[in-house]
Design an enzyme around this catalytic site. Structure first.
Site, PDB file in Angstrom:
ATOM      1  N   ASN A  13     -11.418  69.676  16.387  1.00  0.00           N
ATOM      2  CA  ASN A  13     -11.502  71.028  16.285  1.00  0.00           C
ATOM      3  C   ASN A  13     -10.023  71.675  16.442  1.00  0.00           C
ATOM      4  O   ASN A  13      -9.880  72.641  17.261  1.00  0.00           O
ATOM      5  CB  ASN A  13     -12.265  71.639  17.603  1.00  0.00           C
ATOM      6  CG  ASN A  13     -12.942  72.838  17.459  1.00  0.00           C
ATOM      7  OD1 ASN A  13     -12.937  73.440  16.169  1.00  0.00           O
ATOM      8  ND2 ASN A  13     -13.111  73.833  18.505  1.00  0.00           N
ATOM      9  N   GLU A  39     -11.494  67.407  11.474  1.00  0.00           N
ATOM     10  CA  GLU A  39     -10.948  69.213  11.688  1.00  0.00           C
ATOM     11  C   GLU A  39      -9.881  68.922  12.518  1.00  0.00           C
ATOM     12  O   GLU A  39      -9.378  69.568  13.328  1.00  0.00           O
ATOM     13  CB  GLU A  39     -12.168  69.684  12.632  1.00  0.00           C
ATOM     14  CG  GLU A  39     -13.346  70.251  11.692  1.00  0.00           C
ATOM     15  CD  GLU A  39     -13.870  71.402  12.573  1.00  0.00           C
ATOM     16  OE1 GLU A  39     -13.866  72.425  12.191  1.00  0.00           O
ATOM     17  OE2 GLU A  39     -14.903  71.159  13.260  1.00  0.00           O
ATOM     18  N   ASP A 161     -17.755  63.382  11.771  1.00  0.00           N
ATOM     19  CA  ASP A 161     -18.854  64.429  11.990  1.00  0.00           C
ATOM     20  C   ASP A 161     -19.698  64.538  10.874  1.00  0.00           C
ATOM     21  O   ASP A 161     -19.101  65.177   9.961  1.00  0.00           O
ATOM     22  CB  ASP A 161     -17.883  65.653  12.453  1.00  0.00           C
ATOM     23  CG  ASP A 161     -18.833  66.702  12.779  1.00  0.00           C
ATOM     24  OD1 ASP A 161     -19.834  66.792  12.520  1.00  0.00           O
ATOM     25  OD2 ASP A 161     -18.267  67.773  13.214  1.00  0.00           O
ATOM     26  N   ASN A 163     -22.587  66.317  10.758  1.00  0.00           N
ATOM     27  CA  ASN A 163     -23.201  67.563  10.787  1.00  0.00           C
ATOM     28  C   ASN A 163     -24.683  67.465  10.506  1.00  0.00           C
ATOM     29  O   ASN A 163     -25.231  68.142   9.746  1.00  0.00           O
ATOM     30  CB  ASN A 163     -22.659  68.543   9.780  1.00  0.00           C
ATOM     31  CG  ASN A 163     -21.532  69.396  10.570  1.00  0.00           C
ATOM     32  OD1 ASN A 163     -21.813  69.916  11.653  1.00  0.00           O
ATOM     33  ND2 ASN A 163     -20.424  69.700  10.202  1.00  0.00           N
TER      34      ASN A 163
END
Length: 246
Positions: A13, A39, A161, A163
């Protein structure tokens, strides 16, 4: 003598923000052979500086930043040199998206392809955004099938990730999230095909038990952390030969 080969995947992140919060110090102390990041949200120069400061600068680093500054970005860090690096998957629209990178390495467990991937969030209320997610999943599916072909004689570990919460055991409030991006039937079907039809193994589920959970993401809103109201959307997926050793 048994060989310990450790792989860590983390959606940071924003790698610079993660460093400020102490996350990279934890990664540096973990002793991983492979670290997959998603990210990253940094340039090559910014990532190099952060890794150096965190004590990770000695690792061999492959980075696929997004062409849009401050967005996406994936990376693979390894203790062993990279024999090949491939960036992007599928059509040209994803070439600079910072969502897919492959690295080939020679390891104590044999030739290995490591993939770090960051799938779009999607939006069930926004047809264009959700369609983009499906196009990426289509491209990802085609590449995963190609990587798993027996003729390659190469094991694969795909981390990232995705999602998507695969089953009801992968999301705390599955009833309330039916029909929402991340838990749509069509999204979940991709993972089912990978695991049931193409020989990939979901290590998080195999080694983590039947569930519910363990989860990997919690909303910043509400009391998600306190109530463990999470989603399992981050995965370590391997070809079957590697999974047998995990």
């Amino acid at each position: 003598m048994s060989v310990v080969f450790r792989v860590i995947t983390a959606n940071v992140n924003g790698v610079r923000a993660a460093a400020r919060r102490g996350g990279l110090s934890w990664l540096a102390s973990a002793g991983a052979d492979v670290i997959c990041l998603q990210e990253v949200r940094a340039s090559d120069e910014q990532l190099t500086e952060v890794l150096d400061d965190a004590g990770l600068g000695h690792l061999h680093t492959a980075h696929a930043p997004s062409s849009a500054p401050g967005r996406s970005g994936v990376a693979v860090l390894t203790t062993m040199p990279h024999r090949a690096v491939r960036v992007g998957v599928g059509p040209a629209e994803f070439a600079g998206s910072g969502r897919w990178i492959e690295v080939d390495v020679s390891t104590a467990v044999g030739p290995l392809t490591v993939v770090s991937v960051y799938v779009h969030t999607g939006d069930s209320d926004d047809e264009a955004r959700q369609a983009e997610k499906y196009r990426f999943l289509d491209a990802m599916h085609a590449r995963m099938v190609e990587l798993a072909r027996p003729r390659s004689r190469r094991q694969v570990v795909l981390c990232g990730d995705l999602n998507v919460a695969h089953t009801e055991q992968d999301i705390k409030n599955w009833k309330g999230n039916r029909g929402r991006a991340g838990f749509l039937e069509d999204e979940r079907a991709y993972l089912t095909r990978w695991f049931d039809d193409h020989g990939y193994v979901d290590l998080g589920r195999r080694l983590g038990g039947d569930g519910p959970g363990p989860y990997t993401w919690w909303s910043w809103r509400g009391r998600g952390f306190d109530t463990d109201g999470g989603w399992r959307i981050d995965y370590a997926v391997t070809t079957s030969g590697l999974a047998r050793r995990a």
